[in-house]
Scaffold this motif. Structure first.
Motif, PDB file in Angstrom:
ATOM      1  N   PHE A 187     -21.766 -78.831  -3.297  1.00  0.00           N
ATOM      2  CA  PHE A 187     -22.841 -78.324  -3.946  1.00  0.00           C
ATOM      3  C   PHE A 187     -24.295 -78.249  -2.853  1.00  0.00           C
ATOM      4  O   PHE A 187     -24.878 -77.169  -2.728  1.00  0.00           O
ATOM      5  N   LEU A 188     -24.409 -79.126  -1.891  1.00  0.00           N
ATOM      6  CA  LEU A 188     -25.464 -78.956  -0.951  1.00  0.00           C
ATOM      7  C   LEU A 188     -25.178 -77.815   0.010  1.00  0.00           C
ATOM      8  O   LEU A 188     -25.988 -77.101   0.092  1.00  0.00           O
ATOM      9  N   ARG A 189     -24.158 -77.498   0.476  1.00  0.00           N
ATOM     10  CA  ARG A 189     -23.441 -76.575   1.251  1.00  0.00           C
ATOM     11  C   ARG A 189     -24.051 -75.350   0.680  1.00  0.00           C
ATOM     12  O   ARG A 189     -24.451 -74.399   0.954  1.00  0.00           O
ATOM     13  N   LEU A 190     -23.521 -75.099  -0.895  1.00  0.00           N
ATOM     14  CA  LEU A 190     -23.829 -73.712  -1.482  1.00  0.00           C
ATOM     15  C   LEU A 190     -25.270 -73.648  -1.650  1.00  0.00           C
ATOM     16  O   LEU A 190     -25.689 -72.689  -1.241  1.00  0.00           O
ATOM     17  N   ILE A 191     -25.928 -74.514  -1.897  1.00  0.00           N
ATOM     18  CA  ILE A 191     -27.671 -74.597  -2.120  1.00  0.00           C
ATOM     19  C   ILE A 191     -28.088 -74.053  -0.649  1.00  0.00           C
ATOM     20  O   ILE A 191     -29.017 -73.106  -0.564  1.00  0.00           O
ATOM     21  N   ARG A 192     -27.798 -74.706   0.492  1.00  0.00           N
ATOM     22  CA  ARG A 192     -28.346 -74.207   1.728  1.00  0.00           C
ATOM     23  C   ARG A 192     -27.919 -72.890   2.076  1.00  0.00           C
ATOM     24  O   ARG A 192     -28.843 -71.959   2.548  1.00  0.00           O
ATOM     25  N   ARG A 193     -26.762 -72.497   1.989  1.00  0.00           N
ATOM     26  CA  ARG A 193     -26.192 -71.176   2.258  1.00  0.00           C
ATOM     27  C   ARG A 193     -26.793 -70.076   1.377  1.00  0.00           C
ATOM     28  O   ARG A 193     -27.002 -68.798   1.801  1.00  0.00           O
ATOM     29  N   LEU A 194     -27.304 -70.432   0.373  1.00  0.00           N
ATOM     30  CA  LEU A 194     -28.096 -69.276  -0.645  1.00  0.00           C
ATOM     31  C   LEU A 194     -29.390 -69.343  -0.511  1.00  0.00           C
ATOM     32  O   LEU A 194     -29.896 -68.554  -1.020  1.00  0.00           O
ATOM     33  N   SER A 195     -29.918 -70.292   0.070  1.00  0.00           N
ATOM     34  CA  SER A 195     -31.458 -70.240   0.480  1.00  0.00           C
ATOM     35  C   SER A 195     -32.017 -70.481   1.853  1.00  0.00           C
ATOM     36  O   SER A 195     -32.478 -69.536   2.294  1.00  0.00           O
ATOM     37  N   ILE A 196     -31.667 -71.298   2.556  1.00  0.00           N
ATOM     38  CA  ILE A 196     -31.958 -71.340   3.840  1.00  0.00           C
ATOM     39  C   ILE A 196     -31.491 -70.512   4.924  1.00  0.00           C
ATOM     40  O   ILE A 196     -32.037 -69.743   5.573  1.00  0.00           O
ATOM     41  N   TYR A 197     -30.045 -70.385   4.733  1.00  0.00           N
ATOM     42  CA  TYR A 197     -29.382 -69.275   5.712  1.00  0.00           C
ATOM     43  C   TYR A 197     -28.851 -68.110   5.008  1.00  0.00           C
ATOM     44  O   TYR A 197     -28.512 -67.422   5.697  1.00  0.00           O
ATOM     45  N   ALA A 198     -29.381 -67.951   3.815  1.00  0.00           N
ATOM     46  CA  ALA A 198     -29.392 -66.387   3.552  1.00  0.00           C
ATOM     47  C   ALA A 198     -30.477 -65.351   3.970  1.00  0.00           C
ATOM     48  O   ALA A 198     -31.504 -65.823   4.609  1.00  0.00           O
ATOM     49  N   HIS A 199     -30.186 -64.125   3.935  1.00  0.00           N
ATOM     50  CA  HIS A 199     -30.973 -63.124   4.369  1.00  0.00           C
ATOM     51  C   HIS A 199     -32.271 -63.188   3.378  1.00  0.00           C
ATOM     52  O   HIS A 199     -31.854 -63.069   2.291  1.00  0.00           O
ATOM     53  N   PRO A 200     -33.523 -62.865   3.804  1.00  0.00           N
ATOM     54  CA  PRO A 200     -34.692 -62.981   3.244  1.00  0.00           C
ATOM     55  C   PRO A 200     -34.465 -61.772   2.121  1.00  0.00           C
ATOM     56  O   PRO A 200     -34.779 -62.040   0.539  1.00  0.00           O
ATOM     57  N   ASP A 201     -33.638 -60.770   2.155  1.00  0.00           N
ATOM     58  CA  ASP A 201     -33.602 -59.674   1.226  1.00  0.00           C
ATOM     59  C   ASP A 201     -32.359 -60.110   0.116  1.00  0.00           C
ATOM     60  O   ASP A 201     -32.492 -59.627  -1.047  1.00  0.00           O
ATOM     61  N   GLN A 202     -31.738 -61.053   0.425  1.00  0.00           N
ATOM     62  CA  GLN A 202     -30.728 -61.503  -0.509  1.00  0.00           C
ATOM     63  C   GLN A 202     -31.139 -62.606  -1.341  1.00  0.00           C
ATOM     64  O   GLN A 202     -30.278 -63.059  -2.231  1.00  0.00           O
ATOM     65  N   ARG A 203     -32.026 -63.469  -0.922  1.00  0.00           N
ATOM     66  CA  ARG A 203     -32.372 -64.570  -1.643  1.00  0.00           C
ATOM     67  C   ARG A 203     -32.920 -64.567  -3.110  1.00  0.00           C
ATOM     68  O   ARG A 203     -32.510 -65.425  -3.910  1.00  0.00           O
ATOM     69  N   ARG A 243     -29.293 -73.105 -11.128  1.00  0.00           N
ATOM     70  CA  ARG A 243     -28.241 -73.631 -11.817  1.00  0.00           C
ATOM     71  C   ARG A 243     -27.410 -74.819 -11.163  1.00  0.00           C
ATOM     72  O   ARG A 243     -27.013 -75.743 -11.656  1.00  0.00           O
ATOM     73  N   SER A 244     -27.414 -74.555  -9.811  1.00  0.00           N
ATOM     74  CA  SER A 244     -26.737 -75.557  -8.765  1.00  0.00           C
ATOM     75  C   SER A 244     -27.685 -76.763  -8.803  1.00  0.00           C
ATOM     76  O   SER A 244     -27.243 -77.894  -8.785  1.00  0.00           O
ATOM     77  N   VAL A 245     -28.875 -76.551  -8.621  1.00  0.00           N
ATOM     78  CA  VAL A 245     -29.876 -77.567  -8.411  1.00  0.00           C
ATOM     79  C   VAL A 245     -29.827 -78.342  -9.804  1.00  0.00           C
ATOM     80  O   VAL A 245     -29.993 -79.857  -9.863  1.00  0.00           O
ATOM     81  N   GLU A 246     -29.826 -78.031 -10.831  1.00  0.00           N
ATOM     82  CA  GLU A 246     -30.018 -78.364 -12.170  1.00  0.00           C
ATOM     83  C   GLU A 246     -28.693 -79.073 -12.529  1.00  0.00           C
ATOM     84  O   GLU A 246     -28.535 -80.389 -12.878  1.00  0.00           O
ATOM     85  N   THR A 247     -27.478 -78.806 -11.885  1.00  0.00           N
ATOM     86  CA  THR A 247     -26.176 -79.431 -12.116  1.00  0.00           C
ATOM     87  C   THR A 247     -26.285 -80.791 -11.384  1.00  0.00           C
ATOM     88  O   THR A 247     -25.758 -81.837 -11.759  1.00  0.00           O
TER      89      THR A 247
END
Length: 811
Positions: free
Chosen positions: A705-721, A730-734
């Motif tokens: 889940f930590l890897r999923l959160i980082r790829r969707l926020s930190i390493y994602a393109h600003p247009d895709q965030r 939902r990942s953070v809430e889980t």
């Protein structure tokens, strides 16, 4: 000179040939039963023929001379037309090469003319039509006689080799037809036979049918081109007799103008052999004097052996006659007339769709009574009509099942009676200790069963009992009813009514169950009327029904203490949905899931698996309310929960190829559903399951889940965030639910308050001191300076991240 009879003017050779041509043309048409008008050929009608019934009565005939018809207000001489066509190689060649247009200048004809109905008509087509219907049969007879003359001439030449003609015979003449020395030899045409083909006509003139013309090779022509006038004087003399009513030449005659008996017999035999190509002749031995060809052999002194051989009576060749019996033409196959079936199918396929008003009025009460009668024909009518009603939209309004409660109840009664025969016992329970049977295992079992030797001969469950007579198979009735229920569930107006009928859900879920596994039958439907194939289809239909009813379904009236039937209902729903995505062979990350269907050439053409995606959507909708979550918490065994958690975690993206796949909207929605189902299970799971999720190293729940959160926020393109924001929340809430590791349904003050995205029973916004290390405390710097430093981060997500990276203060 007799004064009573003035002398007729002497006719020129061309006029004599034309008269002979018209006489032969009239004889051909007379034998065909359609004599030509007398003022066209000069030959009167037969005494028994009625001129009023002649098909030529509307033919426009010129009064200037015989043999001339009118076309496009011009005179067309039939004899001249015949000469031009024969000069060009016959009508077959002109048709093949399209030379009728080149004949128009010879008769001063225009390219087009107006018919009586005012429509333009091609003159070349009309000229071809005139020739085919009037002169075409005569041309066929002429060609046949040309072939016969060639055969006769070849026979005469064979008999007179060596300069010794047979006594009583004469040398062949130079003429080869009615117009001697002019036309090339042709092959035999079709026999002159009457036909039933429809009459054709031009400008209101009806012509009798003509025989088909045979293509012939082109020989030497009397003139060089079609542009000049044919030299009719070169057509030769008319030494001819009558054969089949046509004036035709005689090429081998006796001295007195008659043929000998030997010649007549040879002609007959040649004609018979020409008409019957299958006739077999007995081969003569060499030296047999009965063969006239052996008479041409020379003797030892160089003289003809026939001079020295004694005269012997001529023996005719023997012919073998084969009798072929008539065969009855069979137009059926297996007792069915395929032509009639094809015609009916073509008629039905062209039939327009019926308007809604043409269906008439349907009596719902009569439809209910038809279902209640249980008669085979009545059931077929009622289920067919009900299926159509479930699909119709009258003024954009669907069929409201709430307005026909008796019909709906009778349909459920029929479904339960056909499937099980009686209602389910209240005390009957499932087998929660047995493992979940996945959809993949059912398919593998069905494939293995069908590929076994003599599989079709083995008795199977769900087959029709032939002793029951002409009735529907029970499994087909069940499939028809589930199809009706699925159609009704598509309408939003029926959702509330169907969801409140607990019996509907109980009967459908009972149909989806299997018997307790046994060594002989590990996968056998609970209903004796269903086969394994029927069960797979019905389970899919139930999933589609629950997709529409998921938000309105209530698993129990009292979630805190559900009854035995309500707990059984919750377990069956959970087992049915989880069976589509819990299988270990299919529970893989997005990119390996794509590879399961074959290596794709383009990833943008792939979509998530349909059934697992649908099952995840149903689970999300059913587990959305806290009442259903509490019922699931009380009814689902911990082993089933842990197996489901493992399968869902394995479906989350891990490496770069997985994250490349989920950039598409379909796969991103699929990952969102996986995370949401994990959130729901983490919400109603007991504290022991949450602690196991937190500490189990083999599962690696926190790291994934930590890897999923980082790829969707930190390493994602600003247009895709912005597109990843829902999955991120939902990942953070889980993670927060798993970090608390408490009972989400415990509303006591000592329990942590409910989460923002959960429908928990606690109050939100309470501030209290949290003890212990946070779940992400080991990644504090990365989360703090990476994710939490984003300015567009949600406030609730920010507060949850602060809780997850907390560090227990040192005393």
């Amino acid at each position: 000179m007799n004064p009573q009879h003035p002398q007729q003017p002497q006719q020129t050779p061309i006029q004599q040939r034309k008269r002979s041509f018209l006489h032969g043309l009239a004889n051909v048409m007379l034998q065909r039963g359609v004599p030509l008008p007398s003022h066209l050929t000069g030959i009167p009608y037969p005494s028994s023929f009625d001129p009023a019934s002649s098909p030529w009565r509307t033919l426009d005939i010129s009064s200037s001379d015989l043999g001339i018809v009118r076309l496009a207000s011009r005179d067309v001489d039939l004899f001249k037309l015949w000469a031009f066509v024969q000069q060009a190689g016959g009508s077959a060649k002109i048709n093949e090469q399209g030379l009728w247009q080149s004949l128009l200048p010879q008769f001063d004809l225009p390219d087009q003319f107006m018919q009586l109905n005012g429509q333009p008509q091609s003159t070349a087509a009309a000229l071809r039509h005139y020739y085919t219907n009037i002169i075409g049969p005569f041309e066929d007879a002429y060609r046949k006689n040309m072939v016969r003359e060639q055969q006769q001439r070849a026979l005469q030449q064979g008999r007179t080799q060596g300069g010794m003609p047979i006594p009583g015979s004469a040398q062949p003449r130079s003429s080869i037809g009615p117009m001697s020395g002019t036309f090339p030899p042709h092959t035999a045409g079709n026999a002159l036979q009457p036909t039933d083909a429809p009459l054709g006509g031009i400008n209101g003139m009806q012509f009798p049918p003509s025989q088909g013309l045979t293509q012939t090779p082109q020989g030497q022509l009397p003139i060089a081109s079609m542009g000049g006038t044919p030299d009719i004087r070169a057509l030769g003399s008319m030494d001819a007799t009558t054969l089949d009513g046509v004036n035709l030449p005689l090429t081998a005659s006796g001295s007195n103008g008659t043929m000998s008996e030997v010649e007549v017999d040879g002609r007959k035999r040649k004609v018979e052999e020409l008409d019957d190509p299958n006739t077999k002749r007995v081969r003569q031995k060499i030296g047999d004097s009965s063969d006239p060809r052996n008479a041409l052999q020379t003797g030892p002194n160089g003289q003809n052996a026939a001079m020295n051989a004694p005269a012997r009576p001529r023996q005719f060749l023997r012919r073998k006659i084969t009798y072929i019996p008539f065969a009855r033409e069979v137009t059926t196959a297996g007792g069915r007339d395929l032509d009639a079936i094809q015609q009916e199918f073509a008629h039905a396929s062209q039939r327009p769709l019926r308007d809604l008003s043409e269906w008439g009025t349907v009596d719902i009460e009569a439809l209910t009574m038809s279902l209640r009668s249980r008669i085979s024909t009545e059931l077929s009518y009622a289920l067919t009509t009900f299926t159509i009603l479930s699909l119709l939209r009258i003024k954009n309004e669907p069929f409201l099942v709430s307005q026909a409660p008796d019909l709906f109840d009778e349909t459920l009664d029929l479904l339960e009676e056909v499937a099980f025969g009686e209602a389910e016992d209240v005390g009957e329970d499932d087998h929660p200790d047995s493992p979940i049977i996945t959809h993949r295992k059912l398919l593998d079992s069905l494939l293995e069963e069908g590929s076994a030797p003599f599989a079709s001969l083995k008795p199977k469950q769900g087959l029709k009992d032939h002793s029951s007579g002409p009735q529907q198979r029970p499994g087909d009735i069940i499939l028809a009813i589930t199809n009706i229920l699925r159609n009704l569930a598509f309408a939003n107006e029926n959702h509330d009514y169907l969801a409140r009928r607990d019996r509907l859900l109980d009967v459908l879920l009972r149909l989806s169950c299997l018997k307790r596994p046994s060594p002989d039958n590990p996968f056998e439907p609970l209903s004796q009327s269903l086969s394994l194939n029927d069960l797979i289809v019905i389970r899919k239909d139930i999933v589609h029904i629950l997709i529409n009813l998921g938000f309105t379904v209530r698993l129990a009236s009292k979630p805190a203490s559900p009854s035995a039937p309500e707990s059984r209902r919750a377990r069956r729903v959970f087992e049915l949905l989880v069976s589509y995505f819990i299988d270990s062979a299919e529970a893989v990350a997005p990119y390996p899931c794509v590879l399961l269907t074959g290596v794709p050439s383009h990833l943008h053409n792939t979509k998530p698996p349909l059934l697992p995606d649908s099952a995840l959507e149903v689970f999300t909708r059913i587990s959305f309310s806290d009442d259903n979550r509490l019922t699931l918490c009380k009814a689902i065994p911990p082993e089933w929960l842990w197996s489901t958690i493992e399968a869902l975690v394995h479906r989350l993206p891990l490496d770069n190829s997985d994250f490349q796949v989920i950039t598409r909207s379909e796969w991103l929605t699929y990952v969102e559903r996986v995370v949401m189902v994990l959130y729901s299970i983490a919400f109603f799971s007991p504290p022991a399951i949450k602690k196991r999720m937190k500490t189990d190293r083999q599962l690696s729940f926190t790291k994934i889940f930590l890897r999923l959160i980082r790829r969707l926020s930190i390493y994602a393109h600003p247009d895709q965030r912005a597109a990843f924001l829902v999955v991120l929340r939902r990942s953070v809430e889980t993670l927060k639910l798993v970090d608390d590791a408490g009972d989400s349904f415990d509303a006591s003050p000592s329990t942590m308050p409910g989460l923002a995205f959960g429908m928990g029973y606690g109050e939100h916004g309470e501030s209290r001191i949290e003890k212990g290390m946070g779940l992400l405390s080991g990644y504090q710097e990365e989360i703090t300076w990476g994710l939490m430093a984003q300015k567009d981060l949600d406030d609730l997500v920010f507060s949850d991240l602060i809780s997850l990276v907390r560090v227990e203060p040192v005393p």
